[in-house]
Enzyme design. Structure first.
Site, short mmCIF file in Angstrom:
data_model
loop_
_atom_site.label_atom_id
_atom_site.label_comp_id
_atom_site.label_asym_id
_atom_site.label_seq_id
_atom_site.Cartn_x
_atom_site.Cartn_y
_atom_site.Cartn_z
N GLU A 1 0.92 -1.06 0.13
CA GLU A 1 0.05 -0.68 -0.21
C GLU A 1 0.62 1.50 0.30
OE1 GLU A 1 -4.72 0.82 1.16
OE2 GLU A 1 -3.42 -0.67 3.04
N ASP B 1 0.43 -8.38 3.10
CA ASP B 1 -0.80 -8.51 4.20
C ASP B 1 -1.66 -8.89 3.32
OD1 ASP B 1 -3.37 -7.93 4.79
OD2 ASP B 1 -2.88 -5.62 3.81
#
Length: 260
Positions: free
Chosen positions: A36, A149
C-alpha cells in the site's frame, strides 16, 4: 542472519512523515517489503524513499493513490519480477519479487473484500489465481519468503473478536479454508506462528473504537515461507513501540546465507 521486514504502510509518504525511514536506518534489514505505497514512483522524489545501502524497486497500481508494493534489498537481485501474469491483479500493483540466488523474496498485497460484494468477488478470484502461482513457485529451485498483507486472519487466535467477525471479509470460512490449504496441502509455513504461539499477536488495528489502545486487532500480515526454511526461523517480532501505519512492521530473522 538474514533479516526481513514487512509493513503495510497505508501510504508510504504518510509512513515517512511518521518516522518510518528514520526507524528503518537502524534495523539492519537485508530485505524490506512494503505494501500500500499509494503513490506513483515518479512522485517519490525525496531521497528517503530510496534509502542508502539498498536497491529499491516499486510496482505501482495504475490507479493513482491506490495499492502499490515496493521492495528494498541490500543484495543486488539477479532478477526482478513485477506481477504474476494476471492483468486484473497486476494492474492494481500487488506483487513484486526479487530473486537473490538461492532465495527469493516477495512483497505481496492481496485484496480486501471489506468494501462490498464486488471487491469480495475479486478477492476470491485473486485467491484462486494466487494459489496457482504458489504451486508454480514450488517448482523453482530457490526458497521463497512471501511477505505482506494477505488480508485474512487464519485462526481464532489471530483475531480479537472472532465471534463477531465470522461473516466479515478477512475471516470468512472460505478465506480461512484457503489458508488451511496453503499450509496443510501446499505445505507453506507461517513463519511467525512457527515460533510464536502466543495470543494477542496482531498486526492491524482499526482506526475506530480505540482498537489500538485496547489491542483489538487482526493478524493479517505474514511472512509465508517454503518448507526448507521452517527450521531456519530464528526470531520474530511485531514492532509496536512506534506507529507508522494502521499496520505494524513484522520482523523475522532467518538462519540463511545467500548463495549466488
Amino acid at each position: 542472519m538474514f533479516r526481513v521486514i514487512s509493513l503495510n504502510a497505508n501510504g508510504i509518504r504518510a509512513a515517512a512523515r511518521k518516522g518510518f525511514f528514520e526507524w528503518l536506518k537502524i534495523q539492519n534489514a537485508d530485505v524490506v517489503c512494503i505494501q500500500e505505497t499509494k503513490a506513483q514512483e515518479y512522485q517519490l522524489i525525496d531521497k528517503c524513499f530510496w534509502p542508502a545501502g539498498y536497491y529499491c524497486y516499486y510496482r505501482d497500481a495504475e490507479k493513482k493513490g491506490y495499492s502499490g508494493v515496493a521492495i528494498y534489498t541490500r543484495h543486488k537481485p539477479l532478477r526482478i519480477v513485477k506481477g504474476i501474469g494476471n492483468l486484473e491483479f497486476d494492474n492494481e500493483g500487488r506483487y513484486i519479487e526479487i530473486c537473490l540466488g538461492n532465495i527469493s523474496v516477495v512483497s505481496l498485497y492481496l485484496p480486501s473484500g471489506s468494501s462490498g460484494e464486488v471487491r469480495q468477488e475479486f478477492k476470491f478470484r485473486s485467491m484462486d489465481i494466487f494459489r496457482k502461482h504458489l504451486k508454480k513457485l514450488k517448482r523453482r529451485k530457490a526458497e521463497f519468503i512471501l511477505c505482506g498483507d494477505w488480508n485474512i486472519a487464519h485462526k481464532k487466535i489471530d483475531i480479537k473478536n472472532w465471534r463477531g467477525n465470522k461473516r466479515n471479509s478477512g475471516f470468512l470460512p472460505e478465506e480461512r479454508k484457503w489458508m488451511d490449504d496453503l499450509f496443510n496441502i501446499e505445505n507453506y509455513i507461517d513463519a511467525f506462528r512457527n515460533i510464536n504461539k502466543n495470543e494477542d499477536q496482531y498486526t492491524w488495528w482499526s482506526n475506530r473504537g480505540r482498537a489500538w489502545e485496547k489491542n483489538v486487532g487482526w493478524r493479517i500480515d505474514y511472512q509465508v515461507v517454503t518448507p526448507k526454511l521452517k527450521n531456519k526461523i530464528l526470531n520474530s517480532n511485531i514492532f509496536k513501540n512506534d506507529r507508522f501505519s494502521d499496520h505494524a512492521p513484522l520482523i523475522i530473522d532467518y538462519d540463511w546465507n545467500l548463495l549466488r
